[in-house]
Motif scaffolding. Sequence first.
Motif, short mmCIF file in Angstrom:
data_model
loop_
_atom_site.label_atom_id
_atom_site.label_comp_id
_atom_site.label_asym_id
_atom_site.label_seq_id
_atom_site.Cartn_x
_atom_site.Cartn_y
_atom_site.Cartn_z
N ARG A 24 0.85 -1.18 0.00
CA ARG A 24 0.00 0.00 0.00
C ARG A 24 0.90 1.25 0.00
NH1 ARG A 24 -2.29 -3.55 3.56
NH2 ARG A 24 -1.48 -2.39 5.30
N LEU A 25 0.84 2.08 1.04
CA LEU A 25 1.66 3.30 1.01
C LEU A 25 2.97 3.15 1.79
CD1 LEU A 25 -0.60 6.45 1.29
CD2 LEU A 25 1.11 5.94 -0.42
N GLN A 26 3.15 2.00 2.42
CA GLN A 26 4.33 1.85 3.26
C GLN A 26 5.52 1.37 2.44
OE1 GLN A 26 3.58 3.01 6.21
NE2 GLN A 26 1.51 3.06 5.42
N ASP A 27 6.62 2.09 2.56
CA ASP A 27 7.86 1.60 1.96
C ASP A 27 8.30 0.37 2.71
OD1 ASP A 27 8.10 3.70 0.16
OD2 ASP A 27 8.90 4.98 1.75
N LEU A 28 8.79 -0.60 1.99
CA LEU A 28 9.35 -1.78 2.64
C LEU A 28 10.86 -1.70 2.48
CD1 LEU A 28 6.81 -4.37 1.25
CD2 LEU A 28 6.94 -3.54 3.58
N PRO A 29 11.56 -1.48 3.58
CA PRO A 29 13.01 -1.30 3.47
C PRO A 29 13.71 -2.58 2.99
CG PRO A 29 12.34 -1.46 5.77
CD PRO A 29 11.08 -1.38 4.96
N ASN A 30 14.72 -2.40 2.16
CA ASN A 30 15.57 -3.51 1.75
C ASN A 30 16.52 -3.81 2.90
OD1 ASN A 30 17.37 -5.26 0.68
ND2 ASN A 30 17.76 -4.08 -1.19
N LEU A 31 16.28 -4.90 3.58
CA LEU A 31 17.04 -5.20 4.79
C LEU A 31 18.37 -5.88 4.50
CD1 LEU A 31 14.10 -6.30 7.11
CD2 LEU A 31 15.23 -4.09 7.02
N LEU A 32 18.67 -6.05 3.23
CA LEU A 32 19.95 -6.66 2.88
C LEU A 32 20.98 -5.61 2.50
CD1 LEU A 32 18.59 -9.69 0.85
CD2 LEU A 32 19.44 -9.65 3.20
N LYS A 33 20.54 -4.36 2.36
CA LYS A 33 21.47 -3.27 2.04
C LYS A 33 21.70 -2.45 3.30
CE LYS A 33 21.21 -2.10 -2.80
NZ LYS A 33 20.56 -1.13 -3.70
N GLN A 34 22.95 -2.07 3.55
CA GLN A 34 23.26 -1.45 4.82
C GLN A 34 22.47 -0.17 5.14
OE1 GLN A 34 27.10 0.11 5.78
NE2 GLN A 34 27.24 -1.15 7.60
N PRO A 35 22.44 0.83 4.24
CA PRO A 35 21.77 2.08 4.65
C PRO A 35 20.29 1.89 4.99
CG PRO A 35 22.92 2.34 2.54
CD PRO A 35 22.96 0.89 2.88
#
Lengths: 108, 272
Positions: free
Chosen positions: B193-204
Motif C-alpha cells: 500500500r503506502l508503506q515503503d518496505l526497506p531492503n534489509l539486505l542493504k546497509q543504509p
Amino acid sequence: MSDPMRIRAQLMGDKVDVRVLVAHEMETGLRKDADGKIVPANYIQSVTATCNGKTVLSAQWGPAVSKNPTLAFKFAAAGAKIGDKVIVSWVDNKGDKRSDEAAITAAS
Amino acid sequence: MRSSFLISVGFAVILAATALPAASQSSDDTIKEIERYRAALADGNPAELWEARGEDLWKQTRGPKMASLEKCDIGLGAGIVKGAYAVLPKYFADADRVMDLETRLVHCMVNLQGFTPEQAKKDPFGGPSKKSDMEALVAYITGASRGVQMNVASNHPKEQEYYELGKKIFFHRGGPHDFSCANCHGADSQRIRLQDLPNLLKQPTAQRAYTSWPAYRVSQGELRSFQWRLFDCFRQQRFPELVFTSDASVALTMFLAKNANGGVLSAPSIKR
C-alpha cells in the motif's frame, strides 16, 4: 487512575511555549469490541491550563481527538518567569480527572 | 439506463486518462509527502509516555523477591541502561544463550525478581485496555540509547550460529503464500500500500529500518517492541505464530541487528 501527563513549558521571548502529552484512551463510543459490543465512550471533555492562578488555556474536547493526544500552545508570558509553574488539568466524560504541572524552563 | 452507463464509462476513461500522467510522476513526491507527515507526527511522540512508565517499572521493587531491575545486566554490565540496546542481541554466559532485549528482561524478571517465566512473559504486547509492562520497559531502555551507534558483536560462536540461523529464516519460504521475509525486504523500492518496505539486505536501508524500532504506532495507539515487529511480520506472512522470545525470534533479530551495525539509534520513533 491514568498515567501522568508529560509537560514541557519553555520561555521563548515574551511567550511561553507549552507542549503536553496526555495519556488517555479517547474512546469515541462508536467502536465495537471483538464480541460486537459497543466500547463505552471515554474521552476528555475539558482541558484547562493555568499559570500563576490565571487561566491561560481553556478547551472543550470531544471524541474526534486522537488517543494519547498531544497539545501544543503558546501564551503571553505577561510576568511569568522561569521557575513558575504551568498546571494542566483535564476532566473526561466519566468524571475522571488528572492534573499535572511543570516549571517553566529556558528555551533549549 | 443504457446511455447513462455509457456516459459513466466515458467519464471513467477520461478520468483514467487524466490520472495517468499524475500516477506516472516520480513516486519520490509521494515518499516526500509521507516523510513530511512523519516529521509532523514526530513532534510530540507519545512514546515518551511509555518511556516514563518503563523507567518507573525498572526502578520499582516488584515480584516475590521484592527486587527492582536496576541490577539487571542487559549487555553492558549490571544496571547500565544507556547504550545497552546498541549491543543487543548478545551472548550472555550466565544464561548460556544469545538474548535480545525482551529475552534478557524475562531472564532478569525471573532471576532477580522471582517471577515465573509464564508471569514474566504475560502480556508481551499491549492492546485495548491491557497495558504491557514489557513494552514500557523496552521503551525506557531503548530510549536511553538514542543517538548511540549500533554495535552488535559476533565473536562468540553462539552469536555466529544465531546470525546464520536468522539469515536462514530470513530467506526461508513457507506458509500458504510460499513467502519469505526476503520477498518483501530483499529488494529496493518495494511497497505495501503506502508503506515503503526497506531492503534489509542493504546497509543504509537496513540501518534506517532497524534503528527506528521500537516505535509508537499511531494507528494502534501502542508502543511496539521489536519482538512485536517480527511477530506481526510472521502473521502477515501467514507463518505459524512466532513464539515470544523464542530462539527463532532472537536469531532473526540477531541477523537484522548485525546488518544494521553502524546505524544510529533513533528509537522509540513514531510510525503511522
